[in-house]
Design a protein around this motif. Structure first.
Motif, PDB file in Angstrom:
ATOM      1  N   GLY A  93       0.796  -1.226   0.000  1.00 52.79           N
ATOM      2  CA  GLY A  93       0.000   0.000   0.000  1.00 52.79           C
ATOM      3  C   GLY A  93       0.826   1.272   0.000  1.00 52.79           C
ATOM      4  O   GLY A  93       0.311   2.355  -0.270  1.00 52.79           O
ATOM      5  N   PHE A  94       2.108   1.148   0.289  1.00 54.38           N
ATOM      6  CA  PHE A  94       2.972   2.324   0.361  1.00 54.38           C
ATOM      7  C   PHE A  94       3.644   2.591  -0.975  1.00 54.38           C
ATOM      8  O   PHE A  94       3.947   1.669  -1.723  1.00 54.38           O
ATOM      9  CB  PHE A  94       4.038   2.138   1.442  1.00 54.38           C
ATOM     10  N   THR A  95       3.883   3.879  -1.260  1.00 53.98           N
ATOM     11  CA  THR A  95       4.560   4.286  -2.492  1.00 53.98           C
ATOM     12  C   THR A  95       5.599   5.353  -2.163  1.00 53.98           C
ATOM     13  O   THR A  95       5.548   5.981  -1.102  1.00 53.98           O
ATOM     14  CB  THR A  95       3.549   4.875  -3.505  1.00 53.98           C
ATOM     15  N   ARG A  99       7.215   4.455   1.216  1.00 55.49           N
ATOM     16  CA  ARG A  99       7.604   3.048   1.015  1.00 55.49           C
ATOM     17  C   ARG A  99       9.045   2.828   1.472  1.00 55.49           C
ATOM     18  O   ARG A  99       9.362   1.809   2.086  1.00 55.49           O
ATOM     19  CB  ARG A  99       7.435   2.672  -0.454  1.00 55.49           C
ATOM     20  N   THR A 100       9.921   3.784   1.200  1.00 57.99           N
ATOM     21  CA  THR A 100      11.312   3.676   1.634  1.00 57.99           C
ATOM     22  C   THR A 100      11.388   3.588   3.151  1.00 57.99           C
ATOM     23  O   THR A 100      12.097   2.735   3.693  1.00 57.99           O
ATOM     24  CB  THR A 100      12.130   4.887   1.126  1.00 57.99           C
ATOM     25  N   THR A 157       9.567   1.660  15.606  1.00 60.91           N
ATOM     26  CA  THR A 157       8.412   2.558  15.573  1.00 60.91           C
ATOM     27  C   THR A 157       8.702   3.874  14.866  1.00 60.91           C
ATOM     28  O   THR A 157       7.846   4.375  14.123  1.00 60.91           O
ATOM     29  CB  THR A 157       7.902   2.819  17.005  1.00 60.91           C
ATOM     30  N   LEU A 158       9.876   4.441  15.067  1.00 62.37           N
ATOM     31  CA  LEU A 158      10.159   5.757  14.484  1.00 62.37           C
ATOM     32  C   LEU A 158      10.032   5.769  12.954  1.00 62.37           C
ATOM     33  O   LEU A 158       9.256   6.576  12.414  1.00 62.37           O
ATOM     34  CB  LEU A 158      11.534   6.267  14.936  1.00 62.37           C
ATOM     35  N   ILE A 162       7.068   7.675  10.627  1.00 62.82           N
ATOM     36  CA  ILE A 162       7.434   8.573   9.514  1.00 62.82           C
ATOM     37  C   ILE A 162       6.770   8.095   8.230  1.00 62.82           C
ATOM     38  O   ILE A 162       6.190   8.885   7.480  1.00 62.82           O
ATOM     39  CB  ILE A 162       8.968   8.666   9.366  1.00 62.82           C
ATOM     40  N   ALA A 163       6.838   6.785   7.965  1.00 60.26           N
ATOM     41  CA  ALA A 163       6.206   6.232   6.765  1.00 60.26           C
ATOM     42  C   ALA A 163       4.712   6.505   6.756  1.00 60.26           C
ATOM     43  O   ALA A 163       4.151   6.907   5.725  1.00 60.26           O
ATOM     44  CB  ALA A 163       6.465   4.726   6.685  1.00 60.26           C
TER      45      ALA A 163
END
Length: 186
Positions: A93-95, A99-100, A157-158, A162-163
């Protein structure tokens, strides 16, 4: 279509739905799990450093009524596995930049999972790393377990937060490729 192929197809379809229209809900549920785990570690740290409890008695919120939870390597390994599966399943789901950051978290959790697998194998075999009296992780040779787990949880968690923040920002061009509605578009 074989039964195995059908199961794999349904799993892939379910993961697609989870990373599409249900991604926001999936991330929120996952975040609640992560925060509840953090709460346990913070409660344990408060019991040790604020209330002055000895480490074996500082068991967090759930560990006080259920002490076996804290000493169960199966429970700790299970949580590490749930975290790893959550990072893998929610990853599509991340881009872009989000995503990074999610991938950074995934790599850190892979290591954390390996450490818990090592602890579980030691608990099951009775053979402990470096001749220690109890199951011991590699990094635990350098740092006490309570502090190490606070560090690991912060380290996981950090970049995860951020993501998630980057992923839900409407002003980020790299969110335009996302299949979900986490970053609400006008």
């Amino acid at each position: 279509m074989s039964a195995n192929t059908a199961v794999l197809y349904r799993m892939r379809e379910g993961i697609g739905i989870l990373n599409g229209r249900l991604h926001k809900i999936g991330l929120r549920v996952f975040l609640v799990i992560v925060l509840a785990h953090w709460g346990e570690h913070l409660a344990q740290a408060a019991q040790i450093y604020v209330m002055g409890w000895p480490v074996p008695e500082a068991r967090g919120v759930l560990g006080v009524p259920f002490p076996w939870l804290v000493t169960s390597e199966w429970m700790h390994y299970g949580y590490a596995l749930i975290m790893l599966v959550g990072f893998v399943v929610l990853r599509p789901g991340f881009t872009g930049t989000s995503r990074t950051w999610w991938d950074i978290t995934l790599v850190i959790q892979l290591w954390h999972h390996f450490e818990h697998l090592l602890l579980l194998v030691q608990a099951l075999s009775g053979v402990h790393l470096a001749g220690r009296a109890v199951p011991t992780s590699i990094v635990q040779l350098l740092a006490p377990r309570v502090e190490l787990h606070l560090f690991y949880n912060a380290l996981v968690t950090l970049p995860m937060v951020i993501a998630m923040i980057l992923h839900t920002r409407t002003d980020r061009a790299d969110n335009a490729a996302a299949r979900c509605t986490c970053a609400a578009r006008a």
